[in-house]
Design an enzyme around this catalytic site. Structure first.
Site, short mmCIF file in Angstrom:
data_model
loop_
_atom_site.label_atom_id
_atom_site.label_comp_id
_atom_site.label_asym_id
_atom_site.label_seq_id
_atom_site.Cartn_x
_atom_site.Cartn_y
_atom_site.Cartn_z
N HIS A 139 -15.89 -4.03 5.22
CA HIS A 139 -15.36 -2.68 5.46
C HIS A 139 -16.35 -1.95 6.36
CE1 HIS A 139 -13.43 1.13 3.52
NE2 HIS A 139 -13.86 1.39 4.74
N LYS A 176 -1.00 -7.94 5.97
CA LYS A 176 -1.67 -9.19 5.65
C LYS A 176 -2.94 -8.86 4.87
CE LYS A 176 -2.77 -13.63 6.07
NZ LYS A 176 -1.99 -14.67 5.38
N LYS A 232 -16.17 2.89 -3.04
CA LYS A 232 -17.46 2.51 -2.46
C LYS A 232 -18.60 2.81 -3.43
CE LYS A 232 -15.53 3.86 2.00
NZ LYS A 232 -15.51 4.93 3.02
N GLU A 287 -7.57 2.92 8.24
CA GLU A 287 -7.14 4.30 8.03
C GLU A 287 -8.13 5.24 8.70
OE1 GLU A 287 -7.11 5.11 3.86
OE2 GLU A 287 -9.27 4.93 3.63
N ARG A 338 -12.04 14.27 7.54
CA ARG A 338 -12.97 15.16 6.83
C ARG A 338 -14.36 14.56 6.91
NH1 ARG A 338 -13.83 11.70 2.75
NH2 ARG A 338 -12.07 10.53 1.90
N GLU A 344 -11.74 3.86 9.93
CA GLU A 344 -12.14 2.74 9.07
C GLU A 344 -11.44 1.45 9.51
OE1 GLU A 344 -12.38 3.49 4.97
OE2 GLU A 344 -13.17 5.51 5.23
N LYS A 359 0.83 -1.22 0.00
CA LYS A 359 0.00 0.00 0.00
C LYS A 359 0.86 1.26 0.00
CE LYS A 359 -4.09 -1.58 2.56
NZ LYS A 359 -4.94 -1.26 3.74
N ARG A 381 -24.47 5.51 -4.48
CA ARG A 381 -23.77 6.57 -5.19
C ARG A 381 -24.09 6.44 -6.69
NH1 ARG A 381 -17.65 7.30 -2.76
NH2 ARG A 381 -18.13 6.91 -0.55
#
Length: 477
Positions: free
Chosen positions: A228, A221, A257, A308, A312, A295, A178, A358
């Site tokens: 999520h 991992k 998402k 993370e 905001r 999260e 990442k 969305r």
């Protein structure tokens, strides 16, 4: 940049109760979130300033703001990301504060520092907090010190392929590489074996460099079928931090998402309590204030791991507003003005169920962008339906920005009613002139896995393949 940048500013003293938090706020964003902030300001009696690019000259956030300032041509780098232009707009209009929305400058620590140097209040956390939580490796170290559960992985940045091979051997394949400085699926690669690792490690670093200007990466991992789960938190300048419950965000494609809901069908009361209390502990560990989101990834055994923090307001904040009755944006404004949270943890009660789809300006089956002019438009209504959008008849959806054009939110007494209302809303939503993902969402609402709540962050991959086979079969017939 204006010479006024050199002025030193401090956070204002709390305004008197009953008075608007600010006299005038500039919204450094566009689209539905800019309009959302303007509407909150109108309710509080705050004057608003819209900034816009030449592509957004006829946008609704421009129309409904009290003042507007053009800050450049269509490319984001020359308009919405142009810090000198945004600051100049605030100065020339006399705006006391800037609300960044999400995306663009919302998590830019340098922008926060420039705002404060000019005596302009930033509606969000401090630059220090944004930097600490924006760098994923540093955020992980901060959470580890606070006792927040972490995914097994590297202690920090992985500098070489050789080091990456050692880490992967220790934590076991599959692993994920990442980007330390970013998110949104960029600079991320899943590695299933030692043979794959060198090439994918270099690819992730190269992509991270191009996307974020920083090629540092770390490793974790990789869970095969996680969910999520994120927790909405809010804090004030007096050390008070509360959570507003969790959101389920597992329906996603390429880490983007598509559907969010609250509460999550995967959490029992005890797990919900533990994950929300952990989120509050995580926020307190960095002295967090204003709106933010912690999260987590949740595995099939019920273990959860910090992923993370978003410093905001989130795209999906409406589902939390509907189940708690708390206006998150108005609360942001009050906190930034130096006021205490208007509620305690005991006063936060989740009631009912909310789901958000969305709606993107994309081909619903190929996921390719479809900008263009809206030729016909009908928004759904009826009990339990909310539409957050900046679309209007004859609006032009430009190709320069994110493809999301609306958020369709359904609320019901329980999850079954929320799904039924979302089906009704999708059936009566009309957007002509462009293609949107509304038909995709309608299919998902009917899928047995979604109805039962049996899905993970990987579920969309199988669903898309299933959908392609159905479409191919229909073409043959």
């Amino acid at each position: 940049m204006s010479a006024a940048i050199k002025r030193k500013g401090t956070r204002p003293a709390a305004v008197p109760e009953g008075a608007p938090p600010f006299k005038k706020v500039l919204i450094a964003n566009r689209g539905e979130i800019a309009l959302r902030v303007i509407l909150a300001c109108k309710e509080l009696g705050i004057q608003t300033v819209a900034v816009y690019s030449e592509a957004d000259r006829n946008a609704l956030h421009v129309r409904f703001a009290d003042e507007e300032v053009c800050i450049g041509p269509p490319p984001s780098s020359k308009s919405y990301l142009n810090i000198p232009q945004v600051i100049a707009a605030a100065e020339v209009t006399g705006a006391e504060a800037i609300h960044p929305g999400y995306g663009f400058l919302s998590e830019n620590a340098h922008f926060v520092e420039v705002c404060l140097a000019c005596g302009i209040n930033f509606i969000g956390p401090s630059a220090e907090i944004i930097r600490k939580m924006g760098n994923k490796a540093q955020a992980k170290a901060t959470m580890q010190a606070a006792g927040v559960p972490l995914m097994p992985g590297s202690d920090g940045v992985v500098e070489t392929v050789e080091e990456a091979l050692v880490v992967a051997e220790q934590i076991g394949y599959p692993v994920i590489v990442k980007a330390s400085a970013g998110g949104g699926g960029r600079g991320m690669r899943i590695v299933n074996s030692p043979e794959e690792l060198p090439d994918l490690y270099h690819t992730a670093r190269s992509e991270a460099k191009g996307a974020f200007g920083d090629d540092s990466v770390y490793m974790e991992k990789y869970l095969l079928e996680p969910r999520h789960i994120e927790v909405q938190i809010m804090g004030d300048l007096f050390g008070n931090v509360v959570h507003l419950g969790e959101r389920e965000c597992s329906i996603q494609r390429r880490h983007q998402k598509l559907i969010e809901e609250s509460p999550s069908a995967a959490l029992d009361p005890d797990l919900r309590r533990r994950i929300c209390e952990t989120a509050v502990r995580a926020a307190k560990a960095v002295g967090y204030y204003n709106a933010g989101t912690i999260e987590f990834l949740l595995d099939r055994r019920g273990d959860f791991f910090f992923m993370e923090m978003n410093t905001r307001v989130q795209v999906e904040h409406p589902v939390t507003e509907l189940v708690t009755g708390i206006d998150i944006v108005k609360e942001q404004l009050h906190i930034a003005a130096g006021r205490k949270l208007s509620f305690t943890q005991e006063q936060v009660v989740q009631k009912g169920h909310a789901i958000e789809c969305r709606i993107n300006a994309e081909d619903p089956f190929k996921f390719t962008p479809c900008p263009g002019r809206i030729t016909a438009l009908n928004f759904p209504g009826g009990p339990g339906i909310r539409v957050d959008t900046a679309m209007h008849q004859d609006a032009v959806i430009p190709p320069h920005y994110d493809s999301m054009v609306a958020k369709l939110i359904a609320y019901g007494a329980d999850r079954s009613e929320a799904i039924a209302r979302m089906r009704r809303a999708l059936d009566t939503l009309v957007i002509e002139g462009i293609k949107t993902t509304a038909p995709l969402h309608r299919r998902i609402m009917d899928h047995p896995d979604f109805i039962s709540g049996a899905f993970s962050t990987k579920w969309m991959e199988g669903f898309i393949e299933e959908m392609k086979q159905d479409l191919a079969g229909n073409e043959v017939r």
